[in-house]
Design an enzyme around this catalytic site. Structure first.
Site: not given
Ligand code: BES
Ligand code: MN
Ligand code: ZN
Length: 498
Positions: A279, A353
């Site tokens: 990230k 997931r």
């Molecule tokens: N934990 C995050 C989701 C999230 C991101 C919650 C920002 C709250 C704020 C999750 O594990 C994630 O990183 N999801 C990705 C999925 C994508 C790679 C398809 C996302 O939402 O960017």
């Molecule tokens: Mn994630």
């Protein structure tokens, strides 16, 4: 905190503080008029001076009113009398709670009443009142060296009603509210703890301590060797970059004999750096909140046990970290999940997931009557719904409807989003049964589509709490949501609401 009810006149009530409401345009409520006549028109005078306007969000705290026995009177604006509804009522409660939160007030009698509002009852009047006041007193001080911020709790809370016959419902609502607030505080504490403290092992220990406290709960914690033996390779692929051992936490509460249980599955990523699909830096600290689904389902377990509800509830929490390292999963890796289905991991940041699918497969052994997973699953959910509504997705419109209705009852709202086959094609893979990501578009829905592949034949719903589980900015902190929604859903099932 002692919970009481009264039908007595406001001016006669003793204690630290009584709360009365005043509408706009000089319409004084019943309790406020009582105070007004006992004090030789003190409130009317304030209205004339323009110090009491009755406008929503306004309040004034007065001490030592002549003719009034309570030490203080808090006058709260209720808005237009013709517009007074449940949300105005809640707003008035919030205003009152904010006003007294840093005071020395320990005994409160609230004369704010819903008498003029249709579509609700004294049970909810008490629920909202106690929830609002107790929630406003929450402070997280665990990791501060100076603990003085911790406020002493309220000693007595009394709710005034116009008739004695309302007392039973009021006390029931207050009792449920106290259990829900305690659950929310636990969920907030777990969420707010830093990721070097709130680790998978910490979540497991917390679940075990809860079982020690409540004899009706049994907790089991599986370590990595058992997780491996179960074939949970999708779950294990997420933890492979972390030095901390993953845990699978199982809590069982039996309040209804041999009935099939309700099962809650909570995402327990104690820190989500994204893995090799790292990230960006700014705001990454907030990914300590990625275990808020786990916190909410564990906390709801304590609500159910402390109210001794006649239902069976099982909680399953897969807990681990998602970090990059030389042993971390690579984009392109393919794993075989516990269900036997193969997954091409195109983005290691779509890890929620990957742990949930194995937990959902594992949960089949409990023969769930209904199964609900709760997860901070997608940033796309935050884009779609912002920070006010949790997303609900389900193949069952009936179950989704029950969850959104519970959200309204508990004032912890959710919104039903579509879960349709058309979206599932976005997960097609050339190399595995499917991929773990489906592109940007409809990201919250494709995440739910992924989970739906593992819940065939189950009465299942998915709650995406990515936008609602915590606040950012200066008010950064866990909200305790969706503990109220989940508790309400269970209270309704258990027919525990009078
Ligand atoms: N934990 C995050 C989701 C999230 C991101 C919650 C920002 C709250 C704020 C999750 O594990 C994630 O990183 N999801 C990705 C999925 C994508 C790679 C398809 C996302 O939402 O960017
Ligand atoms: Mn994630
Ligand atoms: Zn995550």
């Amino acid at each position: 905190m002692e919970l009481l009810t009264t039908t007595g006149a406001a001016s006669r009530k003793t204690g630290d503080c009584i709360i009365v409401g005043v509408y706009e345009n000089g319409h004084i409520g019943v309790a406020a008029s009582n105070i007004d006549s006992a004090s030789n028109g003190a409130i009317s005078k304030l209205v004339r001076l323009g110090d009491v306007t009755g406008s929503p969000g306004s309040s004034i705290l007065i001490s030592d009113l002549p003719g009034v026995r309570a030490r203080r009177v808090l006058i709260v604006g209720l808005g237009k009398k013709s517009n007074f509804n449940v949300s105005q009522f809640r707003r008035a409660l919030g205003t009152a709670a904010a006003k007294i939160q840093d005071s020395k007030i320990r005994e409160i009698t609230s004369y704010l009443s819903l008498e003029d509002v249709s579509g609700t009852n004294h049970y909810y009047l008490a629920r909202y009142t106690i929830e609002t006041f107790c929630n406003s007193l929450y402070r997280f001080t665990e990791t501060k060296s100076i603990k003085k911020l911790r406020r002493p709790a309220l000693r007595k809370f009394c709710i005034a009603t116009s008739s004695r016959s309302d007392a039973i419902r009021v006390l029931k609502g207050a009792e449920h509210a106290q259990a829900i607030v305690a659950g929310m505080s636990l969920a907030k504490d777990l969420g707010n703890l830093p990721p070097n403290v709130c680790t998978p092992a910490h979540l497991a220990r917390t679940a075990q301590l809860i079982a020690k406290k409540h004899k009706s709960i049994a907790t089991r914690v599986l370590g990595e060797s058992e997780i491996k033996r179960l074939g949970m390779n999708s779950f294990l692929s997420v933890t492979s970059g972390s030095a901390l051992p993953a845990k699978l936490i199982i809590m069982q509460y039996k309040g209804a004999g041999k009935a099939r249980p309700l099962v809650f599955v909570g995402k327990g990523i104690t820190f989500d750096a994204g893995g090799i699909s790292l990230k960006p830096g700014p705001g990454m600290d907030e990914m300590k909140f990625d275990m808020c689904g786990a916190a909410a389902v564990i906390a709801t377990m304590t609500v159910v046990a402390s109210l001794k509800l006649p239902i069976n509830l099982t909680v399953v929490v897969p807990a681990c970290e998602n970090l990059p390292s030389g042993t971390a999963t690579r984009p392109g890796d393919i794993v075989t999940s516990m269900s036997g289905k193969t997954i091409e991991i195109l983005n290691t940041d779509a890890e929620g997931r990957l742990i949930l699918c194995d937990a959902l497969t594992y949960a089949r052994r409990f023969k769930p009557e209904t199964i609900i997973d709760v997860a901070t699953l997608t940033g796309a959910c935050v884009v779609a719904l912002g920070h006010h509504r949790t997303a609900v997705m389900s193949r069952s419109d009936d179950l989704a409807g029950q969850l959104t209705a519970a959200g309204i009852g508990a004032d912890d709202r959710a919104w039903h989003m579509p879960l349709a086959d058309e979206y599932a094609q976005q997960l097609d893979s050339n190399f595995a049964d499917f991929a773990n990501v489906g592109g940007r578009d409809g990201g919250a829905i494709t995440a739910a589509c992924f989970l739906s592949k593992f819940t065939e034949g189950l009465n299942w719903a998915h709650l995406d709490i990515a936008g609602t589980a915590w606040r950012s900015g200066s008010a950064k902190g866990s909200t305790g949501r969706p503990v109220p929604l989940l508790s309400e859903f269970i209270l309704r099932r258990a027919r525990a609401i009078p």
